[in-house]
Write a protein that holds these residues in place. Structure first.
Motif, PDB file in Angstrom:
ATOM      1  N   ALA A  41     -81.944 -67.995  -5.006  1.00 29.25           N
ATOM      2  CA  ALA A  41     -82.549 -69.146  -6.284  1.00 29.25           C
ATOM      3  C   ALA A  41     -83.189 -69.074  -6.518  1.00 29.25           C
ATOM      4  O   ALA A  41     -83.280 -68.656  -8.166  1.00 29.25           O
ATOM      5  CB  ALA A  41     -82.632 -70.412  -4.454  1.00 29.25           C
ATOM      6  N   GLN A  42     -84.534 -68.152  -5.523  1.00 25.97           N
ATOM      7  CA  GLN A  42     -85.571 -67.418  -6.514  1.00 25.97           C
ATOM      8  C   GLN A  42     -85.739 -65.925  -8.144  1.00 25.97           C
ATOM      9  O   GLN A  42     -86.007 -66.450  -8.710  1.00 25.97           O
ATOM     10  CB  GLN A  42     -86.443 -67.093  -6.191  1.00 25.97           C
ATOM     11  CG  GLN A  42     -88.012 -66.727  -6.200  1.00 25.97           C
ATOM     12  CD  GLN A  42     -88.862 -67.922  -7.021  1.00 25.97           C
ATOM     13  OE1 GLN A  42     -89.225 -68.577  -5.997  1.00 25.97           O
ATOM     14  NE2 GLN A  42     -89.423 -67.885  -8.529  1.00 25.97           N
ATOM     15  N   LYS A  43     -84.623 -65.854  -7.980  1.00 24.54           N
ATOM     16  CA  LYS A  43     -84.422 -64.746  -9.103  1.00 24.54           C
ATOM     17  C   LYS A  43     -83.608 -65.527  -9.889  1.00 24.54           C
ATOM     18  O   LYS A  43     -83.112 -65.302 -10.948  1.00 24.54           O
ATOM     19  CB  LYS A  43     -83.307 -63.891  -8.239  1.00 24.54           C
ATOM     20  CG  LYS A  43     -82.107 -62.775  -8.559  1.00 24.54           C
ATOM     21  CD  LYS A  43     -81.379 -61.722  -7.680  1.00 24.54           C
ATOM     22  CE  LYS A  43     -81.420 -60.151  -9.004  1.00 24.54           C
ATOM     23  NZ  LYS A  43     -80.290 -59.512  -8.730  1.00 24.54           N
ATOM     24  N   LEU A  44     -82.589 -65.990  -9.605  1.00 27.94           N
ATOM     25  CA  LEU A  44     -82.191 -67.232 -10.674  1.00 27.94           C
ATOM     26  C   LEU A  44     -83.026 -68.123 -11.564  1.00 27.94           C
ATOM     27  O   LEU A  44     -82.840 -68.312 -12.492  1.00 27.94           O
ATOM     28  CB  LEU A  44     -80.792 -68.335  -9.932  1.00 27.94           C
ATOM     29  CG  LEU A  44     -80.091 -69.275 -11.140  1.00 27.94           C
ATOM     30  CD1 LEU A  44     -79.567 -68.558 -12.165  1.00 27.94           C
ATOM     31  CD2 LEU A  44     -79.248 -70.157 -10.561  1.00 27.94           C
ATOM     32  N   THR A  45     -83.494 -68.311 -11.001  1.00 27.73           N
ATOM     33  CA  THR A  45     -84.739 -69.543 -11.340  1.00 27.73           C
ATOM     34  C   THR A  45     -85.943 -68.497 -12.285  1.00 27.73           C
ATOM     35  O   THR A  45     -85.625 -68.691 -12.913  1.00 27.73           O
ATOM     36  CB  THR A  45     -86.165 -69.950 -10.065  1.00 27.73           C
ATOM     37  OG1 THR A  45     -85.278 -71.355  -9.024  1.00 27.73           O
ATOM     38  CG2 THR A  45     -87.037 -70.676 -11.018  1.00 27.73           C
ATOM     39  N   ASP A  46     -85.536 -67.195 -11.642  1.00 22.04           N
ATOM     40  CA  ASP A  46     -86.552 -66.316 -11.977  1.00 22.04           C
ATOM     41  C   ASP A  46     -86.391 -65.598 -14.078  1.00 22.04           C
ATOM     42  O   ASP A  46     -86.858 -65.513 -14.443  1.00 22.04           O
ATOM     43  CB  ASP A  46     -87.180 -64.859 -11.923  1.00 22.04           C
ATOM     44  CG  ASP A  46     -88.454 -64.911 -10.454  1.00 22.04           C
ATOM     45  OD1 ASP A  46     -88.728 -65.956 -10.268  1.00 22.04           O
ATOM     46  OD2 ASP A  46     -88.469 -65.252  -9.427  1.00 22.04           O
ATOM     47  N   LYS A  47     -84.845 -65.802 -13.422  1.00 24.98           N
ATOM     48  CA  LYS A  47     -83.508 -65.416 -14.363  1.00 24.98           C
ATOM     49  C   LYS A  47     -84.002 -66.611 -15.506  1.00 24.98           C
ATOM     50  O   LYS A  47     -84.513 -65.656 -16.868  1.00 24.98           O
ATOM     51  CB  LYS A  47     -82.427 -64.924 -14.082  1.00 24.98           C
ATOM     52  CG  LYS A  47     -81.893 -64.243 -15.304  1.00 24.98           C
ATOM     53  CD  LYS A  47     -79.778 -64.032 -15.175  1.00 24.98           C
ATOM     54  CE  LYS A  47     -79.549 -63.657 -15.846  1.00 24.98           C
ATOM     55  NZ  LYS A  47     -77.969 -63.450 -15.722  1.00 24.98           N
ATOM     56  N   THR A  48     -83.490 -67.417 -15.873  1.00 22.28           N
ATOM     57  CA  THR A  48     -83.238 -68.511 -16.661  1.00 22.28           C
ATOM     58  C   THR A  48     -84.826 -68.871 -16.889  1.00 22.28           C
ATOM     59  O   THR A  48     -85.181 -69.174 -18.283  1.00 22.28           O
ATOM     60  CB  THR A  48     -83.624 -69.672 -15.544  1.00 22.28           C
ATOM     61  OG1 THR A  48     -81.820 -69.610 -14.717  1.00 22.28           O
ATOM     62  CG2 THR A  48     -83.349 -70.784 -16.719  1.00 22.28           C
ATOM     63  N   ASN A  49     -85.680 -68.491 -16.433  1.00 18.06           N
ATOM     64  CA  ASN A  49     -87.356 -68.814 -16.550  1.00 18.06           C
ATOM     65  C   ASN A  49     -88.003 -68.389 -17.596  1.00 18.06           C
ATOM     66  O   ASN A  49     -88.180 -67.911 -18.832  1.00 18.06           O
ATOM     67  CB  ASN A  49     -88.495 -68.537 -15.840  1.00 18.06           C
ATOM     68  CG  ASN A  49     -88.207 -69.625 -15.082  1.00 18.06           C
ATOM     69  OD1 ASN A  49     -87.784 -71.468 -15.255  1.00 18.06           O
ATOM     70  ND2 ASN A  49     -88.969 -70.269 -13.468  1.00 18.06           N
ATOM     71  N   ASN A  51     -85.902 -65.484 -19.067  1.00 14.74           N
ATOM     72  CA  ASN A  51     -84.490 -65.980 -20.498  1.00 14.74           C
ATOM     73  C   ASN A  51     -85.376 -66.758 -21.560  1.00 14.74           C
ATOM     74  O   ASN A  51     -84.997 -66.477 -22.814  1.00 14.74           O
ATOM     75  CB  ASN A  51     -83.268 -66.178 -20.107  1.00 14.74           C
ATOM     76  CG  ASN A  51     -82.271 -66.721 -21.192  1.00 14.74           C
ATOM     77  OD1 ASN A  51     -82.324 -65.695 -22.435  1.00 14.74           O
ATOM     78  ND2 ASN A  51     -81.846 -67.662 -21.385  1.00 14.74           N
ATOM     79  N   GLN A  52     -85.630 -68.168 -21.179  1.00  9.72           N
ATOM     80  CA  GLN A  52     -85.795 -69.645 -21.512  1.00  9.72           C
ATOM     81  C   GLN A  52     -87.974 -68.930 -22.795  1.00  9.72           C
ATOM     82  O   GLN A  52     -88.046 -69.106 -23.781  1.00  9.72           O
ATOM     83  CB  GLN A  52     -86.799 -70.582 -20.830  1.00  9.72           C
ATOM     84  CG  GLN A  52     -87.221 -71.348 -21.626  1.00  9.72           C
ATOM     85  CD  GLN A  52     -85.379 -72.106 -22.670  1.00  9.72           C
ATOM     86  OE1 GLN A  52     -85.140 -71.901 -22.391  1.00  9.72           O
ATOM     87  NE2 GLN A  52     -86.936 -72.160 -24.035  1.00  9.72           N
TER      88      GLN A  52
END
Length: 66
Positions: A41-49, A51-52
């Motif tokens: 979940a943290q890896k997905l959040t980091d990727k999304t952040n 990218n943004q």
């Protein structure tokens, strides 16, 4: 509720020590699973952040993907 093991086709009830060991293994497995799930979940959040943040800098999505 008693637990059983299968030893060469013979159903044998766990001893108290085996029950305790199995309970500890199960607790450790659940703890490890929660840690793995949190890391994913943290890896997905980091990727999304990340990218943004790149999009906020003015890059296009195609540039970010490249």
């Amino acid at each position: 509720m008693p637990r059983f093991k299968n030893d060469n086709g013979v159903r044998i009830q766990f001893t108290a020590e085996e029950e305790t060991a199995r309970d500890a293994e199960t607790a450790q497995w659940l703890s490890d699973k929660q840690a793995r799930d949190a890391a994913i979940a943290q890896k997905l959040t980091d990727k999304t952040n990340g990218n943004q943040k790149l999009l906020d800098l003015g890059l296009t999505q195609a540039e970010v993907d490249a």
